[in-house]
Enzyme design. Structure first.
Site, PDB file in Angstrom:
ATOM      1  N   HIS A  10     -53.987  33.029  -1.430  1.00  0.00           N
ATOM      2  CA  HIS A  10     -52.704  32.164  -1.529  1.00  0.00           C
ATOM      3  C   HIS A  10     -52.989  30.753  -0.910  1.00  0.00           C
ATOM      4  CE1 HIS A  10     -51.408  36.452  -1.139  1.00  0.00           C
ATOM      5  NE2 HIS A  10     -50.780  36.161  -2.033  1.00  0.00           N
ATOM      6  N   HIS A  15     -47.523  33.254  -5.605  1.00  0.00           N
ATOM      7  CA  HIS A  15     -46.712  33.248  -6.859  1.00  0.00           C
ATOM      8  C   HIS A  15     -46.237  31.726  -7.365  1.00  0.00           C
ATOM      9  CE1 HIS A  15     -43.337  33.229  -4.028  1.00  0.00           C
ATOM     10  NE2 HIS A  15     -42.539  32.996  -5.032  1.00  0.00           N
ATOM     11  N   MET A  74     -46.345  41.191 -15.034  1.00  0.00           N
ATOM     12  CA  MET A  74     -45.841  42.444 -14.600  1.00  0.00           C
ATOM     13  C   MET A  74     -44.517  42.807 -15.301  1.00  0.00           C
ATOM     14  SD  MET A  74     -44.469  43.761 -10.874  1.00  0.00           S
ATOM     15  CE  MET A  74     -45.964  43.690  -9.887  1.00  0.00           C
ATOM     16  N   SER A  75     -43.522  42.103 -15.148  1.00  0.00           N
ATOM     17  CA  SER A  75     -42.117  42.457 -15.863  1.00  0.00           C
ATOM     18  C   SER A  75     -42.182  42.524 -17.150  1.00  0.00           C
ATOM     19  CB  SER A  75     -41.054  41.358 -15.092  1.00  0.00           C
ATOM     20  OG  SER A  75     -40.918  41.737 -13.842  1.00  0.00           O
TER      21      SER A  75
END
Length: 192
Positions: A98, A118, A172-173
């Protein structure tokens, strides 16, 4: 050496036929990080065993002892586990980072690759401000190992992540929800 440009990240909650979807993803030659954070280690092991039967490139997540027990040579870890783990028997070791400093630390410890995120807004981190492309650029400049952009990645926004220096993307989605993995992958491949 980790030689992929796209990684699928699992999420059972996003698809009706989870194992069927992973079989389709595997059929397209896409590695999968089995990231099912809601499972106990015992439940995770049972699921990992099923998936390893048809998905040899699966990358297990978090549970090092399960990976060892099942003979999986690929692991992806959060930095708090990565920092202290003995990872000598793994062929591929990824770390979720991060910051550019964490990326450099992961590289120095021996990471094969890192995921940085992200990057864009995502339902997985609802209400949390994305770190954005400048963050990604800084991470990519801090290391020589592959950096994979994660978080809200789509075929439409992925080119900007690649332009920022990412070696690849994690989705992912898109992979968990698409009806036709082959057609979805065609869209993804157009960015390279």
């Amino acid at each position: 050496m980790f030689m992929y440009d796209v990684i699928a990240v699992s999420n059972r909650a996003l698809c009706n036929d989870f194992l069927g979807q992973l079989k389709k993803i595997n059929g397209e030659g896409i590695p999968v990080i089995l990231r099912e954070k809601d499972l106990s280690e015992r439940e995770y092991e049972t699921l990992a065993k099923q998936i390893m039967a048809f998905c040899p490139d699966v990358i297990l997540h978090t549970f090092i002892n399960t990976a060892r027990k099942l003979g999986c040579k690929r692991i992806h870890l959060p930095m708090n586990i990565f920092r202290t783990a003995d990872l000598t028997e793994f062929d591929v070791v990824g770390a979720s980072i991060h910051s550019a400093q964490e990326a450099a630390e992961a590289q120095n410890i021996g990471a094969s690759y890192v995921t940085a995120g992200h990057i864009f807004a995502t339902d997985c981190k609802k209400g949390v401000e994305p770190r954005g492309l400048d963050f990604l650029r800084n991470v990519c400049e801090a290391v020589t190992i592959p950096v994979f952009a994660i978080g809200g990645m789509t075929p439409e926004n992925a080119p900007s992540a690649i332009d920022a220096g990412a070696a690849g993307i994690c989705i992912m989605s898109g992979f968990m929800r698409c009806e036709d993995v082959g057609k979805y992958m065609e869209k993804v491949r157009k960015i390279y």
